[in-house]
Enzyme design. Structure first.
Site, PDB file in Angstrom:
ATOM      1  N   ALA A 172       4.878   3.080 -10.444  1.00 24.80           N
ATOM      2  CA  ALA A 172       3.878   2.110 -10.880  1.00 24.80           C
ATOM      3  C   ALA A 172       2.980   2.709 -11.957  1.00 24.80           C
ATOM      4  O   ALA A 172       2.662   2.060 -12.958  1.00 24.80           O
ATOM      5  CB  ALA A 172       3.048   1.632  -9.687  1.00 24.80           C
ATOM      6  N   ASP A 173       2.550   3.942 -11.752  1.00 24.06           N
ATOM      7  CA  ASP A 173       1.752   4.627 -12.767  1.00 24.06           C
ATOM      8  C   ASP A 173       2.496   4.710 -14.091  1.00 24.06           C
ATOM      9  O   ASP A 173       1.942   4.443 -15.167  1.00 24.06           O
ATOM     10  CB  ASP A 173       1.416   6.052 -12.304  1.00 24.06           C
ATOM     11  CG  ASP A 173       0.134   6.119 -11.491  1.00 24.06           C
ATOM     12  OD1 ASP A 173      -0.753   5.273 -11.698  1.00 24.06           O
ATOM     13  OD2 ASP A 173       0.014   7.027 -10.656  1.00 24.06           O
ATOM     14  N   LYS A 174       3.764   5.096 -14.039  1.00 26.67           N
ATOM     15  CA  LYS A 174       4.503   5.351 -15.276  1.00 26.67           C
ATOM     16  C   LYS A 174       4.918   4.060 -15.970  1.00 26.67           C
ATOM     17  O   LYS A 174       4.878   3.984 -17.209  1.00 26.67           O
ATOM     18  CB  LYS A 174       5.694   6.257 -14.993  1.00 26.67           C
ATOM     19  CG  LYS A 174       5.254   7.689 -14.661  1.00 26.67           C
ATOM     20  CD  LYS A 174       6.420   8.626 -14.427  1.00 26.67           C
ATOM     21  CE  LYS A 174       7.071   8.376 -13.088  1.00 26.67           C
ATOM     22  NZ  LYS A 174       8.124   9.366 -12.786  1.00 26.67           N
TER      23      LYS A 174
END
Length: 403
Positions: A172-174
Site C-alpha cells: 500500500a505504501d509503495k
C-alpha cells in the site's frame, strides 16, 4: 553525490517533507531520475533512521536505500523561523510533497495556500491515508491499516482459505508512492503547457481501492451486481506456487495455445479433453478444479525438468526464488540491476533503477544522508549567510549534523 545533475528530471527541485516509506519511496524515484530532492526532517529525523538493522547511528538500512541521492536539512517546523525557511525554499522549488494529515500540515502553516503564496507555480502534493472529503479524513494510516481497509487483506485470506492476511510487502505504501510520483510528473507536464501550478491529493485508501478493484470489481461493475466483487481465479485456494518433486515452481498456463502446448507436453491424457479445459471462459468458471488437476501433474517432475520443458513449449514459468536468491540472480547480474558503491559505512548494495532512458539516464546518488548534513549548502543557496545558519543551529531551529 546527492542532488543529481543528470537524468530526465535534472532541472527539477523537490522539497520532501515525507517520512517512513510511502513518501520517501516516491521522492527516491525523483532523485534517481535526476531531481534535486531536499529532504526536510524534524530535529529527531525520519523514524526509518532507527529501524533495524541500524548500520550506524541514524542510518537504518531502509533509510539508506529509500533516501539515496537526497539532501537533508533538519528544521524545527514548529518555530516561526523554521516555517519561514521552508517558505523561502519553496520560492526556489518546483514541487513540495508531504505525508502529514491535512490538519497537521495546516497547523504548521504549510498548507497549499501558504506555499502557493510563496511560489504560484509550485506543484503541491498531499500524500496521506484518506481523502479529505470523507469521514475517515483525519484517521491515521499505515500500510497494514490500508491493506485491511482496501479489501486486500480479506482477499489474501480468501486465497489461503483462512483468516485475513497481509501481503508480505508494504504494497500500500509503495503503490501510493508510485501514484504520487506519476501524479506529480503529470502536474509538471501540465505546468509546462499552462504555466500554472496546482495542488494534488494522493490518499492511500482510495489509491489502493482502485488498485485492488481493477480486477476484483467483476460482477459488481453493473447495478445491481450480477455477481460478487471478486475475481475468482486469483482467490482460488489452488492458485499458489506448485510443488514439484524437489521444490516449487511458479506457473501460469493462461491462453488456449498454452494449454494445448501443455497437454501435448504431458502426452494428451484423457482428462485433457474434458469440456472444462476447452476455453478461457470454461477454465475460469471451474478454476478450482483446473488448478487442482494442474497441481497433481506438476508434482510428478523436478523443477529443472519442468523448466526445461516449459522453455521449449513457451509456457510462462519460473522457479520460486527467495529474496536472498535475488542477490545473486544471473539475469539481474547481466542487466546490471544491483548498484554497488563505496560509502562511509563501507561497500553497499542497493536495487538499481528499473527503467532505462536512452538519452537521459538517471543515476543513483549517495546513500541516505546524515540528519542535517546539508543545512549549510541548501540554506546558502537561498541567501542565508554562514553566520545566520550557525545562529539558527545554535537556537535549535536547525539541527546541526553530528560530527
Amino acid at each position: 553525490m546527492s542532488g543529481q545533475a543528470s537524468g530526465p528530471l535534472a532541472s527539477v527541485r523537490v522539497l520532501d517533507l515525507t517520512s517512513v516509506l510511502m513518501g520517501p519511496y516516491a521522492t527516491q524515484i525523483f532523485a534517481d531520475l535526476g531531481a534535486d530532492v531536499v529532504k526536510i526532517e524534524s530535529p529527531e529525523g525520519d523514524t526509518t533512521r532507527r529501524l533495524p538493522p541500524v548500520l550506524a547511528p541514524g542510518q537504518g538500512a531502509m533509510f539508506l536505500n529509500i533516501n539515496r541521492g537526497k539532501r537533508s536539512v533538519a528544521i524545527d517546523l514548529k518555530t516561526p523561523a523554521g516555517r519561514d525557511i521552508v517558505l523561502r525554499l519553496a520560492a526556489t522549488a518546483d514541487v513540495f510533497i508531504h505525508s502529514m494529515r491535512g490538519a497537521a500540515i495546516e497547523r504548521l502553516g504549510l498548507g497549499y495556500a501558504a506555499l502557493k503564496a510563496a511560489n504560484p507555480k509550485i506543484i503541491y502534493a498531499n500524500l496521506y491515508g484518506f481523502g479529505r472529503g470523507g469521514p475517515y479524513a483525519d484517521f491515521p494510516a499505515y500500510d497494514d491499516i490500508v491493506q485491511g481497509a482496501s479489501g486486500l487483506a480479506s482477499l489474501q485470506g480468501r486465497l489461503t482459505g483462512g483468516d485475513p492476511a497481509y501481503v508480505a510487502s508494504a504494497v500500500a505504501d509503495k503503490v501510493a508512492g508510485l501514484t504520487g510520483t506519476y501524479a506529480v510528473m503529470a502536474a509538471l507536464f501540465a505546468r509546462e503547457r499552462s504555466g500554472r501550478g496546482q495542488e494534488i491529493e494522493v490518499p492511500m485508501f482510495e489509491t489502493m481501492t482502485a488498485f485492488v478493484m481493477a480486477e476484483h470489481l467483476c460482477g459488481a461493475v453493473t447495478e445491481p451486481p450480477s455477481g460478487p466483487a471478486e475475481y475468482a481465479r486469483v482467490t482460488a485456494p489452488d492458485r499458489r506456487p506448485y510443488r514439484t518433486r524437489d521444490g516449487h515452481i511458479g506457473l501460469m498456463i493462461y491462453n488456449d495455445k498454452q494449454w494445448r502446448s501443455f497437454f501435448k507436453l504431458i502426452g494428451d491424457p484423457d482428462w485433457s479433453r474434458d469440456p472444462m479445459f476447452a476455453s478461457m471462459t470454461s477454465r475460469t468458471e471451474n478454476i478450482g478444479t483446473v488448478l487442482g488437476r494442474l497441481g497433481d501433474v506438476i508434482v510428478t517432475r523436478t523443477t529443472d525438468e519442468w523448466m526445461e520443458a516449459f522453455r521449449v513449449a513457451e509456457i510462462p514459468a519460473m522457479p520460486i526464488f527467495s529474496t536472498s536468491d535475488l542477490l545473486n540472480d544471473p539475469h539481474l547480474a547481466a542487466t546490471g540491476f544491483w548498484h554497488r558503491a563505496d560509502s562511509d559505512l563501507g561497500p553497499v548494495r542497493m536495487p538499481g533503477i528499473p527503467t532505462r532512458f536512452s538519452d537521459t539516464p538517471g543515476a543513483i546518488g549517495d546513500i541516505g544522508p546524515a540528519l542535517g548534513a546539508h543545512n549549510h549548502a541548501v540554506l546558502a543557496e537561498i541567501g542565508f549567510t554562514p553566520g545566520e545558519i550557525e545562529a539558527l543551529e545554535v537556537s535549535g531551529v536547525l539541527r546541526a549534523a553530528a560530527g
